[in-house]
Design a protein around this motif. Sequence first.
Motif, PDB file in Angstrom:
ATOM      1  N   ASP A   1       0.484  -1.077  -0.116  1.00 52.93           N
ATOM      2  CA  ASP A   1      -0.056  -0.054  -0.369  1.00 52.93           C
ATOM      3  C   ASP A   1       0.753   1.566  -0.377  1.00 52.93           C
ATOM      4  OD1 ASP A   1      -1.809   2.023   0.176  1.00 52.93           O
ATOM      5  OD2 ASP A   1      -2.961   1.145   2.258  1.00 52.93           O
ATOM      6  N   ILE A   2       1.253   1.946  -1.089  1.00 50.84           N
ATOM      7  CA  ILE A   2       2.122   2.904  -1.365  1.00 50.84           C
ATOM      8  C   ILE A   2       1.962   3.957  -2.490  1.00 50.84           C
ATOM      9  CG2 ILE A   2       3.536   1.537  -3.084  1.00 50.84           C
ATOM     10  CD1 ILE A   2       6.022   3.360  -1.629  1.00 50.84           C
ATOM     11  N   ARG A   3       1.203   5.446  -2.227  1.00 51.85           N
ATOM     12  CA  ARG A   3       1.219   5.866  -2.677  1.00 51.85           C
ATOM     13  C   ARG A   3       2.262   6.700  -2.916  1.00 51.85           C
ATOM     14  NH1 ARG A   3      -4.490   9.890  -2.471  1.00 51.85           N
ATOM     15  NH2 ARG A   3      -4.324  10.768  -5.217  1.00 51.85           N
ATOM     16  N   LEU A   4       2.345   7.499  -4.757  1.00 53.05           N
ATOM     17  CA  LEU A   4       4.101   8.150  -5.169  1.00 53.05           C
ATOM     18  C   LEU A   4       2.942   9.197  -4.777  1.00 53.05           C
ATOM     19  CD1 LEU A   4       6.828   8.604  -6.271  1.00 53.05           C
ATOM     20  CD2 LEU A   4       5.968   7.865  -8.545  1.00 53.05           C
ATOM     21  N   SER A   5       3.869  10.790  -4.188  1.00 51.78           N
ATOM     22  CA  SER A   5       3.157  11.950  -4.663  1.00 51.78           C
ATOM     23  C   SER A   5       4.125  12.472  -5.151  1.00 51.78           C
ATOM     24  CB  SER A   5       3.833  12.344  -3.184  1.00 51.78           C
ATOM     25  OG  SER A   5       3.062  13.796  -3.260  1.00 51.78           O
ATOM     26  N   LEU A   6       5.226  12.604  -5.038  1.00 53.34           N
ATOM     27  CA  LEU A   6       6.933  13.425  -6.028  1.00 53.34           C
ATOM     28  C   LEU A   6       7.635  12.536  -6.468  1.00 53.34           C
ATOM     29  CD1 LEU A   6       6.900  16.653  -3.496  1.00 53.34           C
ATOM     30  CD2 LEU A   6       5.122  16.427  -5.403  1.00 53.34           C
ATOM     31  N   ILE A   7       8.085  12.710  -7.499  1.00 53.65           N
ATOM     32  CA  ILE A   7       9.424  12.614  -8.329  1.00 53.65           C
ATOM     33  C   ILE A   7      10.245  13.883  -8.376  1.00 53.65           C
ATOM     34  CG2 ILE A   7      10.387  11.463  -9.628  1.00 53.65           C
ATOM     35  CD1 ILE A   7       7.724  10.063 -10.348  1.00 53.65           C
TER      36      ILE A   7
END
Length: 280
Positions: free
Chosen positions: A37-43
């Motif tokens: 359960d991981i959600r990417l916000s910024l790169i």
Amino acid sequence: MFHLIEDSKDLKELDQELLALDFVAVDTEFRRQGKDDIRLSLIQVSSGEETFIIDCILIGKYKGYCSFLSSNKVKKIFHSCREDLDALSSWTNEKVNNIFDTQLANEFLGGVYSIGYQDLVFKLFGVSIEKKETRSNWIKRPLKESQLNYAATDVQYLIKIYQSQLLELEETSKVIWIDQELENRQFDQTLSNTFEDKVIKKIKIGKDEEEDLLQALSKRVNRIAKDYKINSTMLLSKKSQRVFLRKVFKDGLDSALDDLKDWRKELLKPHFAELLTRLT
């Protein structure tokens, strides 16, 4: 100073620019609530001259415009890459190729095990980085200016660190070692845990005997690490030493060594002859 990338059109243009470079620094901000359960916000990406912050939440569904990440030509410089790789994969569903990890490189150069980015920057350059946004809510929009500045700082020094470390790695002939260690790094921990479970369930050895042998093994690992000026935990951690020892009992030395990276095998095998006469 940084540039915000908030739509797929701008990301596509940036991707083409980054594909023309030899290396870029990369970091991520994300929310993780469980293993899967991981959600990417910024790169965050730095070319050394410019910094870009890609807002994955505002962009929405990934449309294939981060091909620089999977490119074998462009080296991606991370610090402690494992969770970053998980976060990137959760959005792009693609593998990141040709990576360099400054945390791992520090260990190959005899530095502290698992050193944080802020501590490494201070160690090398005497610069203190503000940490107060580390636990921010990276999912909520709009992001605060202080969050964006913090995110940009996370890639500000990575290329400078990489260039310094690369010189030392080349001088000590360790570049191939770190390349081997980073190969498929995002899968290593899962494989290690699976292997350990299988070994522990099958091995039978007296507790006192095992502890005596572990002490002898630990001394040799520390000696090798000192001789080659690398971090002993990275070479073979206490947990890995126990797994390795049990594997030797179960399947023999050659089989146990085959589970190690080539560089690690080359360092350990010649020094284990005396110890392993007690094991076989």
